[in-house]
Design a protein around this motif. Structure first.
Motif, PDB file in Angstrom:
ATOM      1  N   PRO A 189     -14.735 -19.282  10.641  1.00 46.89           N
ATOM      2  CA  PRO A 189     -13.594 -18.546  11.532  1.00 46.89           C
ATOM      3  C   PRO A 189     -12.136 -18.670  10.351  1.00 46.89           C
ATOM      4  O   PRO A 189     -11.793 -19.369  10.605  1.00 46.89           O
ATOM      5  N   GLN A 190     -11.463 -17.728  10.700  1.00 46.78           N
ATOM      6  CA  GLN A 190     -10.215 -18.144  10.363  1.00 46.78           C
ATOM      7  C   GLN A 190      -9.168 -17.584  11.409  1.00 46.78           C
ATOM      8  O   GLN A 190      -9.192 -15.988  12.007  1.00 46.78           O
ATOM      9  N   GLY A 191      -8.100 -17.555  12.304  1.00 51.20           N
ATOM     10  CA  GLY A 191      -6.897 -17.313  12.256  1.00 51.20           C
ATOM     11  C   GLY A 191      -6.353 -16.111  11.274  1.00 51.20           C
ATOM     12  O   GLY A 191      -5.974 -16.638  10.269  1.00 51.20           O
ATOM     13  N   LYS A 192      -5.703 -15.268  11.655  1.00 53.72           N
ATOM     14  CA  LYS A 192      -4.603 -14.012  11.003  1.00 53.72           C
ATOM     15  C   LYS A 192      -3.623 -14.362  11.363  1.00 53.72           C
ATOM     16  O   LYS A 192      -3.127 -14.304  12.687  1.00 53.72           O
ATOM     17  N   LEU A 193      -2.492 -14.337  10.411  1.00 55.69           N
ATOM     18  CA  LEU A 193      -1.115 -13.996  10.905  1.00 55.69           C
ATOM     19  C   LEU A 193      -0.409 -13.006  10.024  1.00 55.69           C
ATOM     20  O   LEU A 193      -0.793 -13.323   8.398  1.00 55.69           O
ATOM     21  N   VAL A 194      -0.711 -11.081  10.540  1.00 54.13           N
ATOM     22  CA  VAL A 194      -0.249 -10.468   9.917  1.00 54.13           C
ATOM     23  C   VAL A 194       1.127 -10.773   9.767  1.00 54.13           C
ATOM     24  O   VAL A 194       1.903 -10.185  11.169  1.00 54.13           O
ATOM     25  N   ARG A 195       1.606  -9.589   9.306  1.00 52.55           N
ATOM     26  CA  ARG A 195       3.254  -8.881   9.076  1.00 52.55           C
ATOM     27  C   ARG A 195       3.244  -7.803   8.761  1.00 52.55           C
ATOM     28  O   ARG A 195       2.310  -7.635   7.385  1.00 52.55           O
TER      29      ARG A 195
ATOM     30  N   SER B  82       0.998  -1.101  -0.226  1.00 55.19           N
ATOM     31  CA  SER B  82       0.302  -0.214  -0.065  1.00 55.19           C
ATOM     32  C   SER B  82       1.240   1.038  -0.358  1.00 55.19           C
ATOM     33  O   SER B  82       1.913   1.597   0.727  1.00 55.19           O
ATOM     34  N   ILE B  83       0.915   1.852  -1.051  1.00 52.41           N
ATOM     35  CA  ILE B  83       0.616   3.692  -0.326  1.00 52.41           C
ATOM     36  C   ILE B  83       1.170   4.057   0.469  1.00 52.41           C
ATOM     37  O   ILE B  83       0.084   3.896   1.433  1.00 52.41           O
ATOM     38  N   GLY B  84       1.955   5.125   0.922  1.00 49.36           N
ATOM     39  CA  GLY B  84       1.653   6.095   2.006  1.00 49.36           C
ATOM     40  C   GLY B  84       0.555   6.139   3.232  1.00 49.36           C
ATOM     41  O   GLY B  84      -0.348   6.453   2.307  1.00 49.36           O
ATOM     42  N   ASN B  85       0.392   6.076   4.079  1.00 48.43           N
ATOM     43  CA  ASN B  85      -0.939   7.387   5.141  1.00 48.43           C
ATOM     44  C   ASN B  85      -1.842   6.186   4.325  1.00 48.43           C
ATOM     45  O   ASN B  85      -3.215   6.612   4.065  1.00 48.43           O
ATOM     46  N   THR B  86      -2.050   5.030   4.020  1.00 54.36           N
ATOM     47  CA  THR B  86      -3.037   3.724   3.543  1.00 54.36           C
ATOM     48  C   THR B  86      -3.260   2.819   4.485  1.00 54.36           C
ATOM     49  O   THR B  86      -2.432   2.402   5.435  1.00 54.36           O
ATOM     50  N   LEU B  87      -4.723   2.758   5.044  1.00 53.27           N
ATOM     51  CA  LEU B  87      -5.331   1.795   6.461  1.00 53.27           C
ATOM     52  C   LEU B  87      -5.659   0.423   5.830  1.00 53.27           C
ATOM     53  O   LEU B  87      -6.780   1.302   4.996  1.00 53.27           O
ATOM     54  N   ARG B  88      -5.218  -0.499   6.578  1.00 56.98           N
ATOM     55  CA  ARG B  88      -6.094  -1.751   5.562  1.00 56.98           C
ATOM     56  C   ARG B  88      -6.728  -2.241   6.888  1.00 56.98           C
ATOM     57  O   ARG B  88      -5.892  -2.074   8.384  1.00 56.98           O
ATOM     58  N   GLY B  89      -8.024  -3.122   7.008  1.00 55.31           N
ATOM     59  CA  GLY B  89      -8.327  -3.880   8.187  1.00 55.31           C
ATOM     60  C   GLY B  89      -8.637  -5.535   7.863  1.00 55.31           C
ATOM     61  O   GLY B  89      -8.448  -5.725   7.329  1.00 55.31           O
ATOM     62  N   LEU B  90      -8.516  -6.109   8.645  1.00 55.06           N
ATOM     63  CA  LEU B  90      -9.036  -7.238   8.675  1.00 55.06           C
ATOM     64  C   LEU B  90     -10.654  -7.923   8.825  1.00 55.06           C
ATOM     65  O   LEU B  90     -10.748  -7.035   9.456  1.00 55.06           O
ATOM     66  N   HIS B  91     -10.851  -8.467   8.116  1.00 54.89           N
ATOM     67  CA  HIS B  91     -11.818  -9.406   8.007  1.00 54.89           C
ATOM     68  C   HIS B  91     -12.214 -10.065   8.727  1.00 54.89           C
ATOM     69  O   HIS B  91     -11.967 -11.094   8.599  1.00 54.89           O
ATOM     70  N   TYR B  92     -13.262 -10.141   9.758  1.00 55.51           N
ATOM     71  CA  TYR B  92     -14.095 -10.754  10.723  1.00 55.51           C
ATOM     72  C   TYR B  92     -14.713 -11.647  10.269  1.00 55.51           C
ATOM     73  O   TYR B  92     -15.654 -11.167   9.377  1.00 55.51           O
TER      74      TYR B  92
END
Length: 81
Positions: A67-73, A52-62
């Motif tokens: 249901p899924q576990g999420k591994l975020v880095r 993502s370019i600067g100043n972009t906010l991404r979210g996780l979808h519940y």
């Protein structure tokens, strides 16, 4: 792998060991045996990477039905909790 608890129930911050020299660095972002030793014994079936370019906010979808576990880095930038 260093495990850091967070204020969110069930959410852990996993910091891999980084091996570096003058050529760059290497790290192992996922190893089933290592994760199982940390009590994370989930089936890992998908890995996604996005940019993502600067100043972009991404979210996780519940997900309620599947249901899924999420591994975020975060390669660059930060993860807000």
């Amino acid at each position: 792998m260093k495990v850091v608890p967070t204020t969110l129930p069930g959410v852990l911050l996993l910091e891999p060991q980084v091996f570096g020299d003058d050529r760059g660095f290497f790290l192992e972002s996922y190893n089933r045996q290592t994760f199982a030793g940390l009590g994370i014994d989930e089936e890992f079936v998908q890995d996604n990477h996005s940019f993502s370019i600067g100043n972009t906010l991404r979210g996780l979808h519940y997900q309620v039905r599947q249901p899924q576990g999420k591994l975020v880095r975060a390669i660059v930038g930060a993860v807000w909790m």
